[in-house]
Design a protein around this motif. Structure first.
Motif, short mmCIF file in Angstrom:
data_model
loop_
_atom_site.label_atom_id
_atom_site.label_comp_id
_atom_site.label_asym_id
_atom_site.label_seq_id
_atom_site.Cartn_x
_atom_site.Cartn_y
_atom_site.Cartn_z
N LYS A 7 0.90 -1.17 0.00
CA LYS A 7 0.00 0.00 0.00
C LYS A 7 0.93 1.21 0.00
O LYS A 7 1.48 1.57 1.03
N ARG A 18 5.31 -0.76 5.58
CA ARG A 18 4.12 -0.35 6.33
C ARG A 18 3.58 -1.62 7.00
O ARG A 18 4.26 -2.15 7.87
N SER A 19 2.40 -2.10 6.56
CA SER A 19 1.89 -3.35 7.16
C SER A 19 2.42 -4.58 6.44
O SER A 19 1.94 -5.70 6.67
N GLY A 77 5.20 3.36 11.03
CA GLY A 77 3.90 3.29 11.67
C GLY A 77 4.07 2.80 13.10
O GLY A 77 5.19 2.74 13.60
N ALA A 78 2.95 2.43 13.72
CA ALA A 78 3.00 2.08 15.13
C ALA A 78 3.11 0.58 15.38
O ALA A 78 4.03 0.10 16.04
N GLY A 79 2.13 -0.18 14.83
CA GLY A 79 2.06 -1.61 15.13
C GLY A 79 3.08 -2.39 14.34
O GLY A 79 3.19 -2.25 13.13
N ASN A 98 1.83 8.61 12.80
CA ASN A 98 0.59 8.59 12.02
C ASN A 98 -0.66 8.61 12.92
O ASN A 98 -1.77 8.39 12.46
N ARG A 109 -6.65 -3.36 15.35
CA ARG A 109 -6.33 -4.54 14.54
C ARG A 109 -7.53 -5.48 14.53
O ARG A 109 -8.20 -5.62 15.54
N LYS A 114 -7.90 -0.88 4.92
CA LYS A 114 -7.46 -0.12 6.09
C LYS A 114 -6.91 1.24 5.68
O LYS A 114 -5.97 1.32 4.90
N ALA A 149 -4.20 5.34 8.47
CA ALA A 149 -2.98 6.12 8.26
C ALA A 149 -2.84 6.59 6.81
O ALA A 149 -1.77 7.02 6.39
C1 3PG Z 1 -0.03 1.43 12.23
O1 3PG Z 1 0.14 0.44 12.93
O2 3PG Z 1 0.78 2.36 12.18
C2 3PG Z 1 -1.31 1.58 11.44
O3 3PG Z 1 -2.10 0.45 11.55
C3 3PG Z 1 -1.10 1.98 9.99
O4 3PG Z 1 -0.82 0.91 9.15
P1 3PG Z 1 -0.52 1.11 7.57
O5 3PG Z 1 0.80 1.77 7.44
O6 3PG Z 1 -0.55 -0.26 7.01
O7 3PG Z 1 -1.62 1.97 6.99
#
Ligand code: 3PG
Length: 307
Positions: free
Chosen positions: A9, A55-56, A77-79, A102, A225, A272, A275
């Motif tokens: 993405k 990213r994801s 990103g975060a996760g 984000n 999530r 999704k 972000a």
């Molecule tokens: C994150 O964990 O930063 C968000 O879920 C964003 O995920 P993405 O970069 O896949 O949009």
């Protein structure tokens, strides 16, 4: 030194330009793999890179194994549940995220989704308002804090629970109420907004019992999530209680069935997009590039998550 941006993405164009500038100014080469559809493309692209920005995108043991020169992975990103931390650690690869970068985009979407549900999917003559309702935040991290702040600005009463943030001062300082148990949180929530990561503890942790304990007309909002939801339990609760609603930025496996069963009480974004703003892409993408340069030049590991 080669830095690969591998994004199924893609980032906004400005974010890629900014990343390129940072990487090239440091004297490194930028490689791009965007909108790939096959794992094989990623395996080929990582073969000779030193650093990886994703990213994801799934950075599995196989990907790490294929990236013979890899020293650092930054999840913009975060996760970071998409990165196999054990495999990275075993290979001595540093893994970082870019916390907070984000968060605003995700928080804005959470509020937007609440308004969408309150207005009954923008169906004329059937809407309600957020003002005066109780917004319950489950997990008070970067996104949770911003959702609380924005909810307050809309006149909502905000309560929060986070098992890792037990200091009452943190909540008082933000002008919101701390609740001491997760049961209390769900019992109070007109809108329950989820902001925890996907971990062994949180997986499938939101289900039938929590949903059934929510007040009449409550809405569960998921910008976190899909894995944290017990989908069968959610479906059961929404079947037994015709007043409950679920809105999510991460479509459940049974999205088609949920849409058919629950009509306007259920909504999932097509892909999704929490972000998916230029601002969030620029913030997270540039932070990732800077962290890589800082790691190679100065050995900085501030946001390392596999220490
Ligand atoms: C994150 O964990 O930063 C968000 O879920 C964003 O995920 P993405 O970069 O896949 O949009």
């Amino acid at each position: 030194m080669k830095v690969l941006v591998a994004t199924e993405k893609p980032f906004a164009k400005e974010a890629v330009e900014g990343i390129r500038e940072i990487v090239e100014q440091a004297g490194y080469e930028l490689c791009l793999l965007e909108k790939y559809t096959e794992k094989a493309q990623l395996l080929e692209a990582v073969a000779d890179v030193d650093a990886l920005i994703v990213r994801s995108d799934k950075v599995t043991a196989e990907v790490i194994e294929a990236a013979k020169n890899l020293k650092i992975v930054v999840r913009a990103g975060a996760g970071y549940d998409n990165v196999d931390l054990a495999a990275a650690t075993q290979r001595g690869v540093v893994v970082m995220n870019t916390p907070g970068q984000n968060s605003n985009a995700v928080a804005e979407l959470a509020l937007g989704m609440m308004i969408y549900m309150a207005r009954n999917g923008f169906t004329p003559g059937t809407g309600g308002e957020l003002q005066g309702k109780t917004l319950a935040i489950h997990a008070y991290g970067n996104v949770g804090k911003l959702v609380a702040k924005k909810g307050k600005a809309l006149g909502m009463r905000v309560v929060a629970y986070d098992p890792f943030i037990t200091d009452a001062y943190v909540y008082e300082n933000d002008g919101i109420e701390k609740v001491d148990t997760v049961e209390e949180l769900y019992a109070k929530a007109d809108y329950l907004s989820l902001h925890m990561p996907s971990t062994a503890e949180t997986k499938a942790s939101i289900g039938y019992e929590k949903l059934m304990s929510m007040p009449k007309g409550a809405t569960l909002v998921n910008t976190a999530r899909k894995e944290v939801i017990d989908e069968e339990g959610l479906k059961q609760a929404m079947t037994e209680r015709a007043d409950l609603k679920y809105v999510t930025d991460i479509a459940p496996v049974n999205a088609a069935e949920m849409a058919e069963l629950f009509g306007k009480r259920f909504f999932a974004t097509p892909k999704k997009q929490g972000a998916e703003t230029a601002e969030a892409n620029i913030n997270a993408g540039l932070a990732a590039a800077r962290q890589i340069v800082d790691f190679f030049v100065n050995g900085v590991t501030r946001f390392q998550v596999n220490k």
